[in-house]
Scaffold this motif. Structure first.
Motif, short mmCIF file in Angstrom:
data_model
loop_
_atom_site.label_atom_id
_atom_site.label_comp_id
_atom_site.label_asym_id
_atom_site.label_seq_id
_atom_site.Cartn_x
_atom_site.Cartn_y
_atom_site.Cartn_z
N SER A 116 33.42 42.18 -4.26
CA SER A 116 34.52 41.23 -4.41
C SER A 116 33.99 39.80 -4.54
CB SER A 116 35.46 41.33 -3.21
OG SER A 116 34.83 40.80 -2.06
N LYS A 117 34.85 38.93 -5.08
CA LYS A 117 34.49 37.52 -5.19
C LYS A 117 34.23 36.94 -3.81
CE LYS A 117 36.52 33.07 -6.39
NZ LYS A 117 36.54 32.52 -5.03
N GLY A 118 35.00 37.38 -2.82
CA GLY A 118 34.82 36.91 -1.45
C GLY A 118 33.45 37.23 -0.89
N VAL A 119 32.92 38.40 -1.24
CA VAL A 119 31.58 38.79 -0.77
C VAL A 119 30.52 37.88 -1.37
CG1 VAL A 119 29.84 40.61 -0.85
CG2 VAL A 119 32.18 41.18 -0.24
N VAL A 120 30.64 37.59 -2.66
CA VAL A 120 29.69 36.68 -3.30
C VAL A 120 29.75 35.31 -2.62
CG1 VAL A 120 29.08 35.46 -5.44
CG2 VAL A 120 29.69 37.89 -5.52
N SER A 121 30.96 34.86 -2.34
CA SER A 121 31.13 33.58 -1.66
C SER A 121 30.48 33.60 -0.28
CB SER A 121 32.63 33.27 -1.54
OG SER A 121 32.83 32.08 -0.82
N GLN A 122 30.66 34.70 0.46
CA GLN A 122 30.05 34.82 1.79
C GLN A 122 28.53 34.85 1.70
OE1 GLN A 122 32.19 38.33 3.04
NE2 GLN A 122 33.51 37.13 4.39
N TRP A 123 27.99 35.51 0.69
CA TRP A 123 26.53 35.51 0.49
C TRP A 123 26.03 34.10 0.27
CZ3 TRP A 123 26.22 39.81 -3.80
CH2 TRP A 123 26.37 41.07 -3.21
N GLU A 124 26.74 33.35 -0.59
CA GLU A 124 26.29 32.00 -0.94
C GLU A 124 26.43 31.02 0.22
OE1 GLU A 124 28.13 30.70 -4.60
OE2 GLU A 124 27.08 32.25 -5.77
#
Length: 105
Positions: free
Chosen positions: A71-79
């Protein structure tokens, strides 16, 4: 992505284990143990490395997420460093880092 081994000896051992699995003489669980022992682990990625990789590929978090099947949220959390990519996601990120987003698109 080409398999990277700890040494030539581990490469020979792993190839034999794969052949045994293909022949039905070894189960998948045992093969995974050989994977862990023989293959070079994928190093973790820092949040800033993930962000720089995405920006290098000129894509939004949403598009990057689609390619990585997260999900986009996961990418955001990674970053932001709230979560760390692992497993298949980490391997895909390493592949994108090495060969570009086109390698998995």
């Amino acid at each position: 992505m080409k398999k990277q081994y700890r040494s030539d000896t581990f490469a020979a051992i792993h190839e034999t284990a794969c052949d045994l699995h293909d022949a039905g003489a070894m189960d998948m669980l045992t093969l995974r143990k050989f994977d862990k022992m023989c293959l070079t682990p994928v190093p973790p990625m820092k949040p800033e490395e993930i962000r720089a990789l995405r920006k290098r590929e000129h894509v939004s978090q949403a598009v990057f997420a689609i390619h990585l099947n997260v999900s986009k949220g996961v990418v955001s959390q990674w970053e932001r460093g709230e979560k760390q990519p692992a497993g298949a996601s980490l391997k895909l990120l390493a592949l994108v880092q090495e060969k570009g987003l086109g390698a998995i698109a």
